[in-house]
Design a protein around this motif. Structure first.
Motif, PDB file in Angstrom:
ATOM      1  N   VAL A  52       0.879  -1.174   0.000  1.00  0.00           N
ATOM      2  CA  VAL A  52       0.000   0.000   0.000  1.00  0.00           C
ATOM      3  C   VAL A  52       0.911   1.217   0.000  1.00  0.00           C
ATOM      4  CG1 VAL A  52      -1.782   1.286   1.218  1.00  0.00           C
ATOM      5  CG2 VAL A  52      -1.811  -1.217   1.238  1.00  0.00           C
ATOM      6  N   LEU A  53       0.815   2.030  -1.059  1.00  0.00           N
ATOM      7  CA  LEU A  53       1.715   3.176  -1.177  1.00  0.00           C
ATOM      8  C   LEU A  53       1.380   4.279  -0.186  1.00  0.00           C
ATOM      9  CD1 LEU A  53       2.247   3.346  -5.018  1.00  0.00           C
ATOM     10  CD2 LEU A  53       3.752   2.403  -3.288  1.00  0.00           C
ATOM     11  N   GLY A  54       0.114   4.554   0.034  1.00  0.00           N
ATOM     12  CA  GLY A  54      -0.284   5.546   1.029  1.00  0.00           C
ATOM     13  C   GLY A  54       0.215   6.948   0.717  1.00  0.00           C
ATOM     14  N   GLN A  55       0.111   7.830   1.711  1.00  0.00           N
ATOM     15  CA  GLN A  55       0.501   9.227   1.536  1.00  0.00           C
ATOM     16  C   GLN A  55       1.994   9.441   1.739  1.00  0.00           C
ATOM     17  OE1 GLN A  55      -1.203  11.635   0.433  1.00  0.00           O
ATOM     18  NE2 GLN A  55      -3.304  10.918   0.569  1.00  0.00           N
ATOM     19  N   ASN A  56       2.559   8.837   2.789  1.00  0.00           N
ATOM     20  CA  ASN A  56       3.946   9.111   3.142  1.00  0.00           C
ATOM     21  C   ASN A  56       4.863   7.937   2.801  1.00  0.00           C
ATOM     22  OD1 ASN A  56       3.165  11.596   4.226  1.00  0.00           O
ATOM     23  ND2 ASN A  56       2.601  10.619   6.142  1.00  0.00           N
ATOM     24  N   ASN A  57       4.914   6.966   3.690  1.00  0.00           N
ATOM     25  CA  ASN A  57       5.791   5.825   3.528  1.00  0.00           C
ATOM     26  C   ASN A  57       4.948   4.595   3.187  1.00  0.00           C
ATOM     27  OD1 ASN A  57       8.390   4.728   3.539  1.00  0.00           O
ATOM     28  ND2 ASN A  57       8.144   3.974   5.621  1.00  0.00           N
ATOM     29  N   PRO A  58       5.355   3.805   2.200  1.00  0.00           N
ATOM     30  CA  PRO A  58       4.579   2.615   1.857  1.00  0.00           C
ATOM     31  C   PRO A  58       4.615   1.576   2.975  1.00  0.00           C
ATOM     32  CG  PRO A  58       6.397   2.956   0.318  1.00  0.00           C
ATOM     33  CD  PRO A  58       6.502   3.995   1.347  1.00  0.00           C
ATOM     34  N   THR A  59       3.620   0.709   2.969  1.00  0.00           N
ATOM     35  CA  THR A  59       3.600  -0.422   3.894  1.00  0.00           C
ATOM     36  C   THR A  59       3.503  -1.699   3.081  1.00  0.00           C
ATOM     37  OG1 THR A  59       1.204  -0.336   4.113  1.00  0.00           O
ATOM     38  CG2 THR A  59       2.486   0.881   5.748  1.00  0.00           C
ATOM     39  N   ILE A  60       3.967  -2.787   3.672  1.00  0.00           N
ATOM     40  CA  ILE A  60       3.916  -4.071   2.980  1.00  0.00           C
ATOM     41  C   ILE A  60       3.457  -5.137   3.965  1.00  0.00           C
ATOM     42  CG2 ILE A  60       6.351  -4.595   3.428  1.00  0.00           C
ATOM     43  CD1 ILE A  60       6.407  -5.897   0.603  1.00  0.00           C
ATOM     44  N   LYS A  61       2.581  -5.999   3.487  1.00  0.00           N
ATOM     45  CA  LYS A  61       2.188  -7.196   4.228  1.00  0.00           C
ATOM     46  C   LYS A  61       2.691  -8.357   3.385  1.00  0.00           C
ATOM     47  CE  LYS A  61      -2.087  -5.424   6.204  1.00  0.00           C
ATOM     48  NZ  LYS A  61      -3.546  -5.582   6.175  1.00  0.00           N
ATOM     49  N   TYR A  62       3.435  -9.242   4.002  1.00  0.00           N
ATOM     50  CA  TYR A  62       4.026 -10.354   3.260  1.00  0.00           C
ATOM     51  C   TYR A  62       3.453 -11.655   3.806  1.00  0.00           C
ATOM     52  CZ  TYR A  62       7.462 -12.930   0.597  1.00  0.00           C
ATOM     53  OH  TYR A  62       8.051 -13.763  -0.306  1.00  0.00           O
ATOM     54  N   TYR A  63       2.870 -12.458   2.920  1.00  0.00           N
ATOM     55  CA  TYR A  63       2.250 -13.722   3.292  1.00  0.00           C
ATOM     56  C   TYR A  63       3.087 -14.875   2.738  1.00  0.00           C
ATOM     57  CZ  TYR A  63      -1.812 -10.815   4.252  1.00  0.00           C
ATOM     58  OH  TYR A  63      -2.660  -9.857   4.736  1.00  0.00           O
ATOM     59  N   PHE A  64       3.617 -15.697   3.635  1.00  0.00           N
ATOM     60  CA  PHE A  64       4.362 -16.889   3.225  1.00  0.00           C
ATOM     61  C   PHE A  64       3.374 -17.997   2.851  1.00  0.00           C
ATOM     62  CE2 PHE A  64       8.706 -16.019   4.253  1.00  0.00           C
ATOM     63  CZ  PHE A  64       8.644 -15.008   5.192  1.00  0.00           C
ATOM     64  N   ASN A  65       3.743 -18.795   1.863  1.00  0.00           N
ATOM     65  CA  ASN A  65       2.972 -19.990   1.522  1.00  0.00           C
ATOM     66  C   ASN A  65       1.495 -19.675   1.359  1.00  0.00           C
ATOM     67  OD1 ASN A  65       3.804 -22.494   0.861  1.00  0.00           O
ATOM     68  ND2 ASN A  65       3.671 -23.338   2.910  1.00  0.00           N
ATOM     69  N   ALA A  66       1.206 -18.641   0.582  1.00  0.00           N
ATOM     70  CA  ALA A  66      -0.160 -18.141   0.455  1.00  0.00           C
ATOM     71  C   ALA A  66      -1.098 -19.143  -0.210  1.00  0.00           C
ATOM     72  CB  ALA A  66      -0.162 -16.836  -0.326  1.00  0.00           C
ATOM     73  N   PHE A  67      -0.596 -19.897  -1.160  1.00  0.00           N
ATOM     74  CA  PHE A  67      -1.408 -20.922  -1.806  1.00  0.00           C
ATOM     75  C   PHE A  67      -0.505 -21.996  -2.376  1.00  0.00           C
ATOM     76  CE2 PHE A  67      -1.009 -17.198  -4.529  1.00  0.00           C
ATOM     77  CZ  PHE A  67      -0.462 -17.703  -5.699  1.00  0.00           C
ATOM     78  N   HIS A  68      -1.097 -23.142  -2.715  1.00  0.00           N
ATOM     79  CA  HIS A  68      -0.346 -24.286  -3.228  1.00  0.00           C
ATOM     80  C   HIS A  68      -0.948 -24.721  -4.545  1.00  0.00           C
ATOM     81  CE1 HIS A  68       1.409 -24.726   0.756  1.00  0.00           C
ATOM     82  NE2 HIS A  68       0.196 -24.552   1.226  1.00  0.00           N
ATOM     83  N   TRP A  69      -0.112 -25.142  -5.475  1.00  0.00           N
ATOM     84  CA  TRP A  69      -0.698 -25.564  -6.739  1.00  0.00           C
ATOM     85  C   TRP A  69      -1.324 -26.932  -6.662  1.00  0.00           C
ATOM     86  CZ3 TRP A  69       4.351 -25.313  -9.989  1.00  0.00           C
ATOM     87  CH2 TRP A  69       5.188 -26.368  -9.668  1.00  0.00           C
ATOM     88  N   GLN A  70      -0.976 -27.743  -5.675  1.00  0.00           N
ATOM     89  CA  GLN A  70      -1.607 -29.051  -5.543  1.00  0.00           C
ATOM     90  C   GLN A  70      -3.101 -28.903  -5.262  1.00  0.00           C
ATOM     91  OE1 GLN A  70       1.044 -27.970  -3.921  1.00  0.00           O
ATOM     92  NE2 GLN A  70       2.636 -29.510  -3.805  1.00  0.00           N
ATOM     93  N   GLU A  71      -3.479 -27.801  -4.625  1.00  0.00           N
ATOM     94  CA  GLU A  71      -4.881 -27.570  -4.288  1.00  0.00           C
ATOM     95  C   GLU A  71      -5.667 -27.007  -5.465  1.00  0.00           C
ATOM     96  OE1 GLU A  71      -4.926 -24.877  -1.059  1.00  0.00           O
ATOM     97  OE2 GLU A  71      -3.641 -26.112   0.184  1.00  0.00           O
ATOM     98  N   MET A  72      -4.955 -26.560  -6.485  1.00  0.00           N
ATOM     99  CA  MET A  72      -5.611 -25.792  -7.524  1.00  0.00           C
ATOM    100  C   MET A  72      -6.151 -26.691  -8.644  1.00  0.00           C
ATOM    101  SD  MET A  72      -5.258 -22.963  -6.138  1.00  0.00           S
ATOM    102  CE  MET A  72      -6.131 -22.088  -7.390  1.00  0.00           C
ATOM    103  N   ASP A  73      -7.390 -26.504  -8.946  1.00  0.00           N
ATOM    104  CA  ASP A  73      -8.003 -27.071 -10.140  1.00  0.00           C
ATOM    105  C   ASP A  73      -8.427 -25.895 -10.995  1.00  0.00           C
ATOM    106  OD1 ASP A  73      -7.827 -29.756  -9.359  1.00  0.00           O
ATOM    107  OD2 ASP A  73      -9.614 -29.540  -8.096  1.00  0.00           O
ATOM    108  N   ALA A  74      -8.637 -26.152 -12.280  1.00  0.00           N
ATOM    109  CA  ALA A  74      -9.076 -25.061 -13.147  1.00  0.00           C
ATOM    110  C   ALA A  74     -10.386 -24.495 -12.597  1.00  0.00           C
ATOM    111  CB  ALA A  74      -9.265 -25.571 -14.560  1.00  0.00           C
ATOM    112  N   PRO A  75     -10.449 -23.169 -12.379  1.00  0.00           N
ATOM    113  CA  PRO A  75     -11.637 -22.579 -11.756  1.00  0.00           C
ATOM    114  C   PRO A  75     -12.828 -22.450 -12.702  1.00  0.00           C
ATOM    115  CG  PRO A  75     -10.006 -20.905 -12.195  1.00  0.00           C
ATOM    116  CD  PRO A  75      -9.384 -22.213 -12.583  1.00  0.00           C
ATOM    117  N   TRP A  76     -12.693 -22.793 -13.946  1.00  0.00           N
ATOM    118  CA  TRP A  76     -13.823 -22.654 -14.862  1.00  0.00           C
ATOM    119  C   TRP A  76     -14.375 -23.982 -15.256  1.00  0.00           C
ATOM    120  CZ3 TRP A  76      -9.006 -20.603 -15.548  1.00  0.00           C
ATOM    121  CH2 TRP A  76      -8.120 -21.350 -16.299  1.00  0.00           C
TER     122      TRP A  76
END
Length: 169
Positions: free
Chosen positions: A145-169
Motif C-alpha cells: 500500500v503506497l499511502g501518503q507518506n511511507n509505503p507499507t507491505i504485508k508479506y504472506y508466506f505460503n499463500a497458496f499451493h498448486w496441488q490444491e488448484m483445479d481449473a476454476p472454470w
C-alpha cells in the motif's frame, strides 16, 4: 460484495503472515518520482523487501510466460522469482494506493482464478528452465500500500499451493 469478502476472509485465514514489526523505512527512490505504473512501484518495493529484509536471492523479475502452441503470445507474468535456500519462491505482488473500507487491502484481489494462473505460469517457468520437480516450491504474496507518506507491505508466506488448484472454470 459481502459474499466475496467472506470467501476471501476464509482464504486469508490459512495464510501465514509475518508478525507486525516497526514500520520500515523504504528508500524513497523506490516509490517517489518513479516513472511507471502503480504496479511497477509496488514491485520495486516488494523486490527490495524480499532481498534486504527476507534475505532471498532474486532470480528473475517480471518473467513473461509464453505458450509455445499459441503463436507464442504472452500468457502471464510472474512478478518475482526468488530462491530461499534450495526452495524456489514465486512472489505475487499486489499494489494499492490506499486501503479501502469497501474493497479491503491489495491482497483481496488474489482470488482462485489468479492463483490458478500464477501456479500454471510457475509450472511453465519451471519446465522452461529445466528445474527438477523435486525442488520445493512456495507461493508467497506481497501486498503493498503506497499511502501518503511511507509505503507499507504485508508479506504472506505460503499463500497458496498448486496441488490444491483445479481449473476454476
Amino acid at each position: 460484495m459481502k459474499i466475496f469478502h467472506s470467501i476471501f476472509r476464509k482464504c486469508l485465514a490459512r495464510w501465514r503472515r509475518l508478525p507486525e514489526l516497526e514500520p520500515l523505512e523504504f528508500p524513497p527512490e523506490l516509490y517517489r518520482n518513479v516513472s511507471g505504473t502503480l504496479g511497477a512501484r509496488g514491485e520495486n518495493i516488494a523486490a527490495w523487501y524480499v532481498e534486504n529484509v527476507l534475505g532471498l536471492k532474486i532470480l528473475q523479475r517480471n518473467a513473461e510466460i509464453h505458450f509455445p502452441d499459441l503463436n507464442n503470445r504472452v500468457h502471464g507474468e510472474l512478478d518475482i522469482i526468488a530462491k530461499d535456500g534450495n526452495m524456489i519462491v514465486f512472489v505475487e505482488v499486489r499494489t494499492r494506493r490506499y486501503i479501502s473500507a469497501e474493497y479491503g487491502g491489495a491482497e483481496t484481489t488474489i482470488l482462485t482464478t489468479k492463483q490458478f494462473h500464477v501456479t500454471h505460469a510457475a509450472n511453465l517457468w519451471l519446465r522452461k528452465n529445466h528445474i527438477s520437480p523435486l525442488i520445493p516450491v512456495r507461493f508467497d504474496v506481497a501486498a503493498v500500500v503506497l499511502g501518503q507518506n511511507n509505503p507499507t507491505i504485508k508479506y504472506y508466506f505460503n499463500a497458496f499451493h498448486w496441488q490444491e488448484m483445479d481449473a476454476p472454470w
